[in-house]
Design a protein around this motif. Sequence first.
Motif, PDB file in Angstrom:
ATOM      1  N   MET A   1       0.857  -1.184   0.000  1.00 51.62           N
ATOM      2  CA  MET A   1       0.000   0.000   0.000  1.00 51.62           C
ATOM      3  C   MET A   1       0.890   1.230   0.000  1.00 51.62           C
ATOM      4  O   MET A   1       1.898   1.277   0.721  1.00 51.62           O
TER       5      MET A   1
ATOM      6  N   GLN B   1      -0.984   5.965   2.154  1.00 50.32           N
ATOM      7  CA  GLN B   1      -2.236   5.735   2.859  1.00 50.32           C
ATOM      8  C   GLN B   1      -2.112   6.234   4.290  1.00 50.32           C
ATOM      9  O   GLN B   1      -1.027   6.253   4.880  1.00 50.32           O
ATOM     10  N   SER B   2      -3.254   6.592   4.861  1.00 51.72           N
ATOM     11  CA  SER B   2      -3.288   7.088   6.237  1.00 51.72           C
ATOM     12  C   SER B   2      -3.150   5.946   7.228  1.00 51.72           C
ATOM     13  O   SER B   2      -3.231   4.764   6.865  1.00 51.72           O
TER      14      SER B   2
ATOM     15  N   VAL C   1      -6.306   3.731   7.400  1.00 51.28           N
ATOM     16  CA  VAL C   1      -6.432   2.831   6.245  1.00 51.28           C
ATOM     17  C   VAL C   1      -5.504   1.638   6.393  1.00 51.28           C
ATOM     18  O   VAL C   1      -5.867   0.494   6.100  1.00 51.28           O
TER      19      VAL C   1
ATOM     20  N   THR D   1      -7.125  -2.059   6.694  1.00 51.79           N
ATOM     21  CA  THR D   1      -6.851  -3.025   5.634  1.00 51.79           C
ATOM     22  C   THR D   1      -6.303  -4.328   6.200  1.00 51.79           C
ATOM     23  O   THR D   1      -6.752  -5.427   5.855  1.00 51.79           O
TER      24      THR D   1
ATOM     25  N   ASN E   1       0.523  10.420   5.458  1.00 51.56           N
ATOM     26  CA  ASN E   1       0.302   9.159   4.761  1.00 51.56           C
ATOM     27  C   ASN E   1       1.596   8.349   4.756  1.00 51.56           C
ATOM     28  O   ASN E   1       2.700   8.902   4.804  1.00 51.56           O
TER      29      ASN E   1
ATOM     30  N   ILE F   1     -11.880   2.265   0.784  1.00 48.38           N
ATOM     31  CA  ILE F   1     -10.477   1.848   0.847  1.00 48.38           C
ATOM     32  C   ILE F   1     -10.165   1.034  -0.384  1.00 48.38           C
ATOM     33  O   ILE F   1     -10.854   0.042  -0.667  1.00 48.38           O
TER      34      ILE F   1
ATOM     35  N   GLN G   1      -4.634   6.509  -5.071  1.00 50.67           N
ATOM     36  CA  GLN G   1      -4.524   7.241  -3.816  1.00 50.67           C
ATOM     37  C   GLN G   1      -5.880   7.809  -3.436  1.00 50.67           C
ATOM     38  O   GLN G   1      -6.690   8.141  -4.276  1.00 50.67           O
ATOM     39  N   ARG G   2      -6.047   7.925  -2.119  1.00 55.92           N
ATOM     40  CA  ARG G   2      -7.307   8.484  -1.619  1.00 55.92           C
ATOM     41  C   ARG G   2      -7.262   9.995  -1.718  1.00 55.92           C
ATOM     42  O   ARG G   2      -6.225  10.586  -1.395  1.00 55.92           O
TER      43      ARG G   2
END
Length: 752
Positions: A171, A174-175, A178, A182, A205, A681, A751-752
Amino acid sequence: MNRLRLFTALSATLLLLAPLALPRTRKGDKLLKEGSDAESRKEYEKAIDLYEQALQTDPNDPGYQMADKRARFRGAEVHAEAGQRLQKEQKLQEALVEFQKAYVLDSSYVAALQQIRNTEEMIREKTKLPPGTKVLTPEERAEKAINTRVKSLEPPPELRPLTNQISNLKMNNQSTKVLYETVAKLAGINVLFDSAGLDQGGRQNYNLDLNRVTLSDALDYIALQTHTFWKPISNNAIFVTLDNSQKRQEYQDQVVKVFYIQNAGAQTEFQDLFNAVRTGANMTRGLIQLPSQNAIIARGTPDQIAVVEKIIHDLDKPKAEVLVDVLVLETTRTKIRTLSAALANAAGAAAGGLSTPILFTPRNPVLFGGTGTATGTATGTATGVATGIATGTATGTGTGTATGTATGTATGTATGTATGTSTGTATGTATGTGGSFISLSQLGHVSTNDFSVSLPGALIQALLSDSSARVLNRPQLRVTDGGKGSLKIGSKIPYVSGSLNSAVATPGAIPYATTQFQQIDTGVNIDLEPRVNGADDVTMHLKVDISQVSGYTDIAGIQQPTISQHVNEANVRMRDGELAILGGLTQNSTADTNAGLPGILDIPVLGYFLGSKQKNHTEDEILIAVTPHIIRKPDLSVMSEEPIDTGSENNVKVFYSEPQGGAAGAATTAPQPAAPQPQGIPAPQQLVPQSQTQPAPQQPVPQSQAAPQQPGRPTPTAVSPPPQQASPGTRVFNPPVRTAPPQQTPAKAPQR
């Protein structure tokens, strides 16, 4: 006559009334005896009835009262014991009757009253239970409830995910939430976050690349990267918050455990182990020692308690023991030879020379002193030099010279010296006192007749003395590793160590003196302190003291003993069963003593006839040796173990090669549906090597060739893991692999 008649009438009246006054006491004693016989047969009810009858004859008799109370107490005790047996057999009605009998016999027996209440409560409880159910006493019910509550206390929650293996996860950007969500969805667990948030000074992140790791390791990687910490709150849920001292103090759970120390014999050993645990676990608080029970109470985080348990497990080992054989051999031989043919002294012993006095005995001594006349007749024989004394009754005292030895009765006292031999009867008269004084006019007439000498006798002596002594001491001492052993075989000899004279300050007080005595050990005294080094070596501090009283010395009017000693003190290192000689002493002494006439003694042959020669030869030998035997070897198995990881200085954390409990990661072997992805997610992509165009068929891997699970925390890597064979009871998480074209690169996660 009338008085005699009156006395006779009164006496007859008393004799007639006496049987009427005595039956009460005689009857009570009879009843007392019968009651005692019944009591000896354990017929307490009958004995109580007889004692009651005796009390009716004399209620104030203390003997009757004590016997009645004793019988009532023993009878109540017998009924109470019978009631307890029936109560255990669940015969509650019969037990209640026995307790009631016990209380009736002795109302002061409070235990019977308590048992009556308990039995009545049990009878009421029995009516509420199904038939055949055992009814417990109130005490048993309370103890059972306590044990149930204690056993129902749960340990810290242990995660039991659906799958404990994260095979391949990558990944990017990501935060923190997340990342945790996950991993939690892939493992099939829930995750809760601190309501205060996880961001430190702004949203950040992170990138994550995991390959073939366990769930616990994956969570630890995320926590290390994001500066957070997590804890399980149930079997399928975790809680995540920031990692700082305030949050840990607020959310980190603590546990309590009691450790019993099995191999600390002395108080100092227990205290040393407690200090080592407190220092090794870095716990300034949370450790409580209980020396009376040889127990340590520990309260802290589960990881801290695990470290404490590890240290106690490694240190609380049986101490090694050593059996030491001590050999002390002492041999003494003395040989004395005496040859003499010499003149004898006055005591009859060989003088070794000539020592004879020459006495001046003048023929006409000057007489002076008192006046008197002594006349006596005596018959005797005198040879050599002798002094004759005549004893009798006279007026005054006279001293003179007589010839011969006179014994008899005379008037006066005569004392003199005679030379020569005479036999017969002598009669003499002495007036005045004489001695070895002569007048100056007689000096020219002094000759050898005015001197006398005593010639010594002769003594021939030939003596040979040969004596030997052999002393063997073989004591044995058994001592623990690091302990002190002492063996004393002999006597204690007192000696004066000091004295104190009182200072008289009060008029009329009597002064006194106080003498202080101490005692010294004589004989064979052994002190040792062994230390076992490894499995075969022993280091030992040993002191062997062999002493005895060789004589006494007068010091200030007090006989003080003189002690002869042989002391050996050393630090040695030996192997198990090795004989080591600590020390030895061989002493040979020879003394020659010659006595005789000067000049003649040096002549080779004549010196033995007119002199004395003595030769003294002494041989003294002492040997001290020890042999240690290790009868219990030290447990050094922990030396082969690897050190354990305990986290950082501020945060103690331990890691396990296998999940705690053995079945923490166990899951059903049936295939599980794919875990749903959290809303919002993106699904993590599984990396596939570019050279792989088609999914290769998976071949079964033999158990001996399967890649072993690495203990501890495996390092994350981007290499795709080879297929593994799942062990029974464990579900291996292998997400499906997507096929990619040869030139196509793996797509990046959005990416979010």
